[in-house]
Scaffold this motif. Structure first.
Motif, PDB file in Angstrom:
ATOM      1  N   TYR A 158       5.435  14.205  -0.706  1.00  0.00           N
ATOM      2  CA  TYR A 158       6.573  14.377   0.198  1.00  0.00           C
ATOM      3  C   TYR A 158       6.889  15.858   0.431  1.00  0.00           C
ATOM      4  N   GLY A 159       6.564  16.700  -0.519  1.00  0.00           N
ATOM      5  CA  GLY A 159       6.750  18.134  -0.311  1.00  0.00           C
ATOM      6  C   GLY A 159       5.834  18.664   0.775  1.00  0.00           C
ATOM      7  N   TYR A 160       4.554  18.259   0.723  1.00  0.00           N
ATOM      8  CA  TYR A 160       3.620  18.707   1.760  1.00  0.00           C
ATOM      9  C   TYR A 160       3.923  18.083   3.118  1.00  0.00           C
ATOM     10  N   LEU A 161       4.524  16.878   3.107  1.00  0.00           N
ATOM     11  CA  LEU A 161       4.932  16.239   4.366  1.00  0.00           C
ATOM     12  C   LEU A 161       6.236  16.830   4.897  1.00  0.00           C
ATOM     13  N   GLN A 162       6.888  17.656   4.083  1.00  0.00           N
ATOM     14  CA  GLN A 162       8.182  18.279   4.404  1.00  0.00           C
ATOM     15  C   GLN A 162       9.239  17.228   4.734  1.00  0.00           C
ATOM     16  N   ASP A 163       9.217  16.155   3.988  1.00  0.00           N
ATOM     17  CA  ASP A 163      10.238  15.106   4.096  1.00  0.00           C
ATOM     18  C   ASP A 163      11.275  15.383   3.000  1.00  0.00           C
ATOM     19  N   PHE A 164      12.261  16.186   3.348  1.00  0.00           N
ATOM     20  CA  PHE A 164      13.217  16.646   2.343  1.00  0.00           C
ATOM     21  C   PHE A 164      14.245  15.583   1.962  1.00  0.00           C
ATOM     22  N   ALA A 165      14.355  14.521   2.758  1.00  0.00           N
ATOM     23  CA  ALA A 165      15.265  13.425   2.402  1.00  0.00           C
ATOM     24  C   ALA A 165      14.793  12.721   1.123  1.00  0.00           C
ATOM     25  N   VAL A 166      13.501  12.782   0.834  1.00  0.00           N
ATOM     26  CA  VAL A 166      12.956  12.219  -0.403  1.00  0.00           C
ATOM     27  C   VAL A 166      12.679  13.342  -1.401  1.00  0.00           C
ATOM     28  N   HIS A 167      12.143  14.455  -0.934  1.00  0.00           N
ATOM     29  CA  HIS A 167      11.679  15.535  -1.797  1.00  0.00           C
ATOM     30  C   HIS A 167      12.814  16.119  -2.658  1.00  0.00           C
ATOM     31  N   ILE A 168      13.950  16.367  -2.087  1.00  0.00           N
ATOM     32  CA  ILE A 168      15.029  17.019  -2.843  1.00  0.00           C
ATOM     33  C   ILE A 168      15.681  16.068  -3.857  1.00  0.00           C
TER      34      ILE A 168
END
Length: 141
Positions: A100-110
């Protein structure tokens, strides 16, 4: 004539606990660095993302090593099983976190990153408590 019986020897994790502590401290240092590096990036230091990415790529491998050592702690050392289960979940969760970090999906990443940091720090603190030295039988009492 009275028979004196020696107390039953209790198998406790020693070497495996030391290895688990070392791994957890390394894991905690690296995972705590992640939000710090993200903060530096948000503050304008673009090079901090390289460090964040490199650490993030290696964290799931550290979690995998931690899982193997937690397995030794539980099976060979006679320690509890939950560190093995939590470490295995951490390995999977950190791989998901990387994705998810590489996908830049911060709603899950953070939120997932926050949960990962909390879990690793909590496990590290637990490993230095006296309860971590107890065998499974002693812990059930």
């Amino acid at each position: 004539m009275s028979a004196i019986t020696a107390p039953a020897k209790v198998r406790r994790p020693r070497v495996s606990l030391q290895l688990l502590r070392i791994t957890l401290v390394i894991h905690a240092i690296l995972i705590i660095m992640q939000p710090i590096m993200a903060g530096y990036f948000l503050a304008g230091n673009v090079d901090a993302m390289d460090t964040h990415s490199a650490i993030g790529t290696s964290l799931w491998l550290i979690a995998f090593i931690q899982t193997v050592i937690a397995g030794c702690y539980a099976l060979a050392g006679g320690g509890r099983f939950w560190p093995l289960i939590v470490s295995a979940v951490l390995t999977i969760a950190e791989f998901v976190q990387l994705t998810y970090g590489y996908l830049q999906d911060f709603a899950v990443h953070i939120p997932l990153g926050t949960a990962l940091v909390t879990t690793v720090v909590w496990m590290t603190v637990w490993s230095f408590r006296s309860a971590a030295r107890l065998s499974r039988r002693e812990a059930k009492r």
